[in-house]
Each structure stands twice: as structure tokens, then as C-alpha cells.
Scaffold this active site. Structure first.
Site, PDB file in Angstrom:
ATOM      1  NE  ARG A 255      -3.432  -0.239   2.240  1.00 32.13           N
ATOM      2  CZ  ARG A 255      -3.518  -1.271   4.176  1.00 32.13           C
ATOM      3  NH1 ARG A 255      -3.823   0.134   5.085  1.00 32.13           N
ATOM      4  NH2 ARG A 255      -4.449  -2.087   4.303  1.00 32.13           N
TER       5      ARG A 255
ATOM      6  CD  GLU B 135      -6.546  -4.837  10.361  1.00 29.13           C
ATOM      7  OE1 GLU B 135      -5.905  -4.945   9.874  1.00 29.13           O
ATOM      8  OE2 GLU B 135      -6.688  -2.820  10.711  1.00 29.13           O
TER       9      GLU B 135
ATOM     10  CG  HIS C  43      -2.416  -6.561   9.946  1.00 34.45           C
ATOM     11  ND1 HIS C  43      -2.877  -5.808   8.854  1.00 34.45           N
ATOM     12  CD2 HIS C  43      -1.781  -6.550   9.861  1.00 34.45           C
ATOM     13  CE1 HIS C  43      -1.752  -4.903   9.109  1.00 34.45           C
ATOM     14  NE2 HIS C  43      -1.218  -6.167   9.499  1.00 34.45           N
TER      15      HIS C  43
ATOM     16  CG  ASP D 197      -5.226  -6.101   4.710  1.00 38.52           C
ATOM     17  OD1 ASP D 197      -3.952  -6.570   5.603  1.00 38.52           O
ATOM     18  OD2 ASP D 197      -5.817  -5.392   4.260  1.00 38.52           O
TER      19      ASP D 197
ATOM     20  CG  HIS E 110      -0.869  -3.360   4.137  1.00 37.95           C
ATOM     21  ND1 HIS E 110      -0.881  -4.146   3.856  1.00 37.95           N
ATOM     22  CD2 HIS E 110      -1.584  -3.022   5.449  1.00 37.95           C
ATOM     23  CE1 HIS E 110      -3.095  -4.581   4.286  1.00 37.95           C
ATOM     24  NE2 HIS E 110      -3.003  -4.012   5.566  1.00 37.95           N
TER      25      HIS E 110
END
Length: 269
Positions: free
Chosen positions: A106, A240, A243, A158, A151
Site C-alpha cells: 500500500r 484484525e 492482517h 490482508d 503495508h
């Protein structure tokens, strides 16, 4: 008249020069978009069988629009992380499952987009699905949004598990009615993932991987993902269930900002 013509010609020449400089500047900016180090690869070049549903390339996310920096719906990772995912996929395929990634590398510009959105308290278009029980003023304090993301280092992803054969998932249409991400699976937005108890990017404590309220098949599915990945060097973020970060990370202290695009990579596909 001659003086006027000369002045006009001079003005036109100056304007042309300014436009040329602006055009050259724009071209130079386009050519200097940052590139990924050689250690980054497109996941499909390492394992083309892993399903990719890149949510931030679409409007079906907590912001409600495509996120900055996502120029193509592809998963990019450091090679060690991608190769470890390939090993996990091989094990799951034998059991009749496939991995599915929602997000991988990301860029920092995407994280900045999240931060701008979180600071805009008037924009709550996607609250009904992604954070029904969380006041938007608490997104930073509760840790759902941060100014940096693992990320951006390239070894975090994810992901979920899909039972094979994978069923197609209908597309999200902006403006359609939203259902809480923790609703029963048949009521939530369709996802061909196995039932993990919540949808992806659910800002709720029910998304904590080992939340005691998640039991039965939902807990078993989370543990299948967790045990498969942890055996291969991945570490789960406890808050999460989706993740995971591959360790050791090749770039533990670097946050990259090259776009999510095949053009960012040294090896095209």
C-alpha cells in the site's frame, strides 16, 4: 501599429515559453514517479492461483471511493513474502481451499488518503457497513487509522480463505443499502470467503482474531488461516483477523510510495 504588433508578438512568445516550461515540468513529473526496488514482485508471477480482490482499487471500502495510488487491481509484495504465500497456497489447495488477498503493498499516498478521510467528520457514507458502532472521531485513538502502515513496507497483506470451487462475487454498486460488517454472513455484502465472523476491514472488536464471541465454524476458519500462515513465518495483527506480515521483513524501516501498478516493477508481467 508596429509597436503594438511587436508587443503582441512578445506577449505570445512569452506565453508560449511558459506553456512549454509547464508541459516539460508535467512530463518530467510523470517520468519521475517512484519505482519499486528489485525485491518487489507481482504476486501472480509467483503464484497465479491465489485469488485477488483488491478492494482499494474499487469503491467498496470504508472510504467509498478508489484510493490514491491504486492504478491497477494487482497485489505487489516483496519476493520473500510472495514466495511464502505460495507455500501457504500449496498447502491450502490440498485441502480444497484457496487464499484470497484484499490488499498487499500500500503506497504512502494511500495511507495519506485514509488520514484525510478520517479527518473529514462529515464524510460517513460507508459507516453503515464498516464502522457502525465506532464514532468517527475515535478512529485514530482506537487505532483503526494511522499515519503509517506496515503495508507500505511491502511484506504485509490482508487476506482470507475461499472454499473451492470459488463462487463469483457480484460487484458493489455505490449507493446500495449497507449492512453491518458483523451481521450474519448471509446478510452481509456477498463475499466468496469462508465465514470469518465479520467482513474485511470491519472496524469492530469482533474482528479481533481471537475474540471469544467468535466460536464454531467461524473460529475454526480464522484458526485455519492463522495456523497455515504462522507456520511459514507470518505474524498476525491481533486486532484484525485478515492482517498478516511476513517476517523477517526485507524493508522493516522503509515506507514506500510507488504506485500499485505493473509499471512500478522492474520485472513486468
Amino acid at each position: 501599429m508596429t509597436r503594438l504588433s511587436s508587443a503582441l508578438r512578445a506577449l505570445i512568445t512569452a506565453l508560449a515559453a511558459l506553456l512549454a516550461v509547464a508541459g516539460a515540468s508535467a512530463t518530467a513529473q510523470a517520468k519521475t514517479e517512484p519505482k519499486a526496488p528489485k525485491a518487489f514482485v507481482a504476486l501472480r508471477t509467483v503464484d497465479p492461483t491465489i485469488i485477488q480482490e483488491m478492494r482499494y482499487f474499487t469503491p467498496h471500502n470504508f472510504v467509498g471511493e478508489r484510493i490514491d495510488g491504486y492504478q491497477q487491481p494487482i497485489c505487489i509484495l516483496t519476493r520473500p513474502a510472495a514466495e511464502a504465500l505460495h507455500k501457504a497456497q500449496t498447502r491450502l489447495l490440498r485441502q480444497g481451499y484457496s487464499l484470497k488477498v484484499y490488499d498487499c503493498y500500500r503506497p504512502q499516498r494511500a495511507v495519506n488518503h485514509f488520514v484525510r478521510w478520517a479527518e473529514d467528520l462529515d464524510d460517513q457514507a460507508m459507516k453503515g457497513e464498516f464502522y457502525p458502532n465506532v464514532d468517527k472521531t475515535r478512529l485514530f485513538e482506537d487505532g483503526y487509522i494511522a499515519e503509517k502502515s506496515g503495508h507500505s513496507r511491502g511484506s504485509t497483506m490482508d487476506l482470507t480463505i475461499v472454499k473451492l470451487p470459488a463462487r463469483p462475487t457480484r460487484p458493489y454498486h455505490p449507493g446500495q443499502p449497507l449492512v453491518p460488517c458483523y451481521a450474519p454472513k448471509d446478510d452481509r455484502f456477498p463475499d466468496n470467503s469462508v465465514d470469518m465472523g465479520t467482513g474485511f476491514d470491519c472496524f469492530d472488536t469482533l474482528a479481533h482474531t481471537l475474540d471469544p464471541r467468535i466460536q464454531g465454524e467461524q473460529r475454526a476458519n480464522r484458526l485455519l488461516l492463522k495456523s497455515t500462515l504462522e507456520r511459514l513465518g507470518f505474524v498476525n495483527l491481533a486486532e484484525e483477523w485478515w492482517h498478516y506480515t511476513y517476517q523477517p521483513e526485507p524493508y522493516p524501516d522503509t515506507y514506500f510510495d510507488f504506485p500499485v501498478s505493473s509499471k512500478s516493477l522492474n520485472s513486468r508481467f
